[in-house]
Design a protein around this motif. Structure first.
Motif, mmCIF file in Angstrom:
data_model
loop_
_atom_site.group_PDB
_atom_site.id
_atom_site.type_symbol
_atom_site.label_atom_id
_atom_site.label_comp_id
_atom_site.label_asym_id
_atom_site.label_seq_id
_atom_site.Cartn_x
_atom_site.Cartn_y
_atom_site.Cartn_z
ATOM 1 N N ASN A 97 0.815 -1.222 0.000
ATOM 2 C CA ASN A 97 0.000 0.000 0.000
ATOM 3 C C ASN A 97 0.849 1.273 0.000
ATOM 4 O OD1 ASN A 97 0.908 -0.002 2.633
ATOM 5 N ND2 ASN A 97 -1.128 0.079 3.577
ATOM 6 N N CYS A 99 2.501 4.392 -1.785
ATOM 7 C CA CYS A 99 2.062 5.152 -2.952
ATOM 8 C C CYS A 99 2.844 6.459 -3.040
ATOM 9 C CB CYS A 99 0.563 5.440 -2.886
ATOM 10 S SG CYS A 99 -0.117 6.034 -4.453
ATOM 11 N N ASN A 101 1.630 8.982 -5.149
ATOM 12 C CA ASN A 101 0.685 9.967 -5.684
ATOM 13 C C ASN A 101 0.031 10.766 -4.556
ATOM 14 O OD1 ASN A 101 1.007 9.340 -8.476
ATOM 15 N ND2 ASN A 101 -0.212 7.493 -8.165
ATOM 16 N N LYS A 109 -2.875 7.688 -0.473
ATOM 17 C CA LYS A 109 -2.089 8.816 -0.978
ATOM 18 C C LYS A 109 -0.940 9.196 -0.044
ATOM 19 C CE LYS A 109 -5.142 12.394 0.989
ATOM 20 N NZ LYS A 109 -6.279 11.576 1.368
ATOM 21 N N GLY A 144 -0.209 -0.290 -4.249
ATOM 22 C CA GLY A 144 -0.261 1.151 -4.351
ATOM 23 C C GLY A 144 0.583 1.566 -5.558
ATOM 24 N N GLU A 145 0.478 2.828 -5.969
ATOM 25 C CA GLU A 145 1.215 3.257 -7.161
ATOM 26 C C GLU A 145 2.595 3.776 -6.767
ATOM 27 O OE1 GLU A 145 -0.716 5.348 -10.212
ATOM 28 O OE2 GLU A 145 -2.520 4.124 -10.144
ATOM 29 N N SER A 146 3.512 2.810 -6.583
ATOM 30 C CA SER A 146 4.879 3.144 -6.209
ATOM 31 C C SER A 146 5.831 2.149 -6.849
ATOM 32 C CB SER A 146 5.057 3.116 -4.689
ATOM 33 O OG SER A 146 6.415 3.261 -4.334
ATOM 34 N N TYR A 174 0.199 0.381 -10.930
ATOM 35 C CA TYR A 174 0.441 1.657 -11.598
ATOM 36 C C TYR A 174 0.614 1.441 -13.110
ATOM 37 C CZ TYR A 174 5.082 -0.291 -10.671
ATOM 38 O OH TYR A 174 6.156 -1.133 -10.565
ATOM 39 N N GLN A 356 -7.463 0.404 1.796
ATOM 40 C CA GLN A 356 -7.566 1.550 0.899
ATOM 41 C C GLN A 356 -8.884 2.290 1.102
ATOM 42 O OE1 GLN A 356 -7.591 0.603 -3.314
ATOM 43 N NE2 GLN A 356 -6.693 2.580 -3.833
#
Length: 387
Positions: A97, A99, A101, A109, A144-146, A174, A356
């Motif tokens: 999780n 991220c 962003n 976030k 998560g977006e990482s 992502y 999330q």
């Protein structure tokens, strides 16, 4: 990392492809500014067996709500024609999780006061074993977006593990470049899903102030990059509540239709989530999208995209999800946990990651099977054979 001035810009490491899809969506969206839905247009659209994007817009319009019964009956007929009484089950597994962003509506976030974690391969396998023992054969791997904390290589190793236990493997990670998707396909990935969240540039700009996700254009072309890499299926979605739901639904369905026409061999799926409570969204001026409106959009989507799989997530109630499967939805998630590493109950997960968002329907695979069978619906765990 520098901040992008415009959401149509790219960071240097983001791959650009030669595609007109984004411009086609923008052109059709501009046309809606002077488009007026009338009773005659709605009735005409209801008479058609094959819809164009403006027929779809007629049927999701607020004016068409009075014809919802007719729309739902036609949607049910399409559902039975192409999918029978089958309902496909899958389960998501969050493996990290972290991220990078700054999305204002998301609990993952940057800056959220949540516990962050990333499962190692041993922990991932324990989660997968738990799901496999529940009977799941179709899995969706999420992070998560990482890229820093969830590298393509780590995700690829998770996919390889998944091939030991599941027959269909989807990814919701992502956006990546074509070479990354080629690698993930080689590892065993079947599907790539990316939510655009909203197609409205002004709203997208507000909700995504920084991070890789700020590039609307790179994100919008993700499904096409995945198809070009050989991924056999791609998923689309918006997060209802961030913008005008009619225009977002219009753009999402048009996006999917344009890609299906361009790549007829690709499998297309649609998700229709509404925003749910999570950390830090209390101050946002969100758009209310009622269950009735969501149901209308789902039914119209079934008519416009008759071959597409449609998923209703656990953000919705069990009552709504069961109803949706009778009229248009064909896929449900089961035994869902949006936290990290919590399914197996292993005491080593003292640093399990926070969820999330809050889910609504907490049913297990067994419970969903039982409820669907009461409604004379057939549970399908998988119908795909890897040759």
């Amino acid at each position: 990392m520098m901040k992008l001035d415009k959401v149509t810009d790219y960071y240097p490491y983001m791959e650009k492809i030669d595609s007109s899809i984004e411009d086609e969506i923008k052109d059709k969206l501009k046309f809606l500014d002077n488009y007026k839905v009338t009773k005659e247009k709605i009735l005409s659209s209801l008479e058609k067996d094959s819809l164009d994007e403006f027929d779809f817009y007629n049927l999701i319009s607020d004016e068409a709500i009075k014809y919802l019964d007719k729309i739902a009956i036609k949607a049910h007929q399409k559902r039975i024609k192409y999918f029978g009484n089958n309902v496909y089950l899958f389960s998501p597994i969050y493996i990290a999780n972290h991220c990078e962003n700054h999305c204002k509506y998301c609990g993952f976030k940057v800056g959220s006061k949540i516990k962050r974690t990333k499962l190692n391969l041993e922990e991932i396998e324990k989660e997968m074993i738990y799901l496999a023992e529940e009977g799941i054969e179709d899995i969706l791997i999420l992070t998560g977006e990482s890229n820093k904390n969830s590298s393509i290589e780590h995700i690829g190793e998770a996919v390889k593990l998944a091939t030991k236990y599941f027959r269909v493997i989807g990814l919701e990670i992502y956006p990546a470049n074509i070479s990354d998707y080629k690698y993930l396909k080689k590892c065993g990935a079947d599907f790539v899903t990316v939510f655009q969240e909203t197609y409205a540039e002004t709203n997208y700009d507000f909700y995504h102030p920084d991070g890789n996700k700020r590039s609307l254009s790179y994100r919008l072309n993700t499904q096409e990059r995945a198809i070009l890499a050989g991924i056999r299926g791609v998923g689309f979605g918006v997060l209802f509540g961030l913008s005008n739901p009619l225009k977002d639904a219009f753009c999402m369905a048009l996006h999917a239709n344009l890609l299906q026409n361009k790549y007829p061999h690709a499998e297309i799926s649609i998700s229709l989530p509404r925003i749910r409570p999570t950390v830090g969204i209390e101050h946002l001026n969100l758009v209310d999208v009622s269950e009735k409106k969501l149901f209308q959009i789902m039914c119209a989507t079934r008519l416009f995209l008759p071959y597409a799989s449609i998923t209703i997530s656990t953000r919705e109630s069990r009552v709504f999800r069961d109803l949706a499967t009778k009229f248009g939805a064909t896929k449900l998630s089961a035994s869902v946990d949006t936290g990290i590493g919590r399914r197996s109950g292993n005491i080593e997960y003292e640093d399990e990651g926070d969820e999330q968002f809050l889910i609504n329907d907490t049913r297990t695979v067994k419970e969903i099977k039982k409820d669907l069978e009461k409604n004379n619906l057939t549970v399908v765990l998988n119908d795909y054979i890897n040759l």
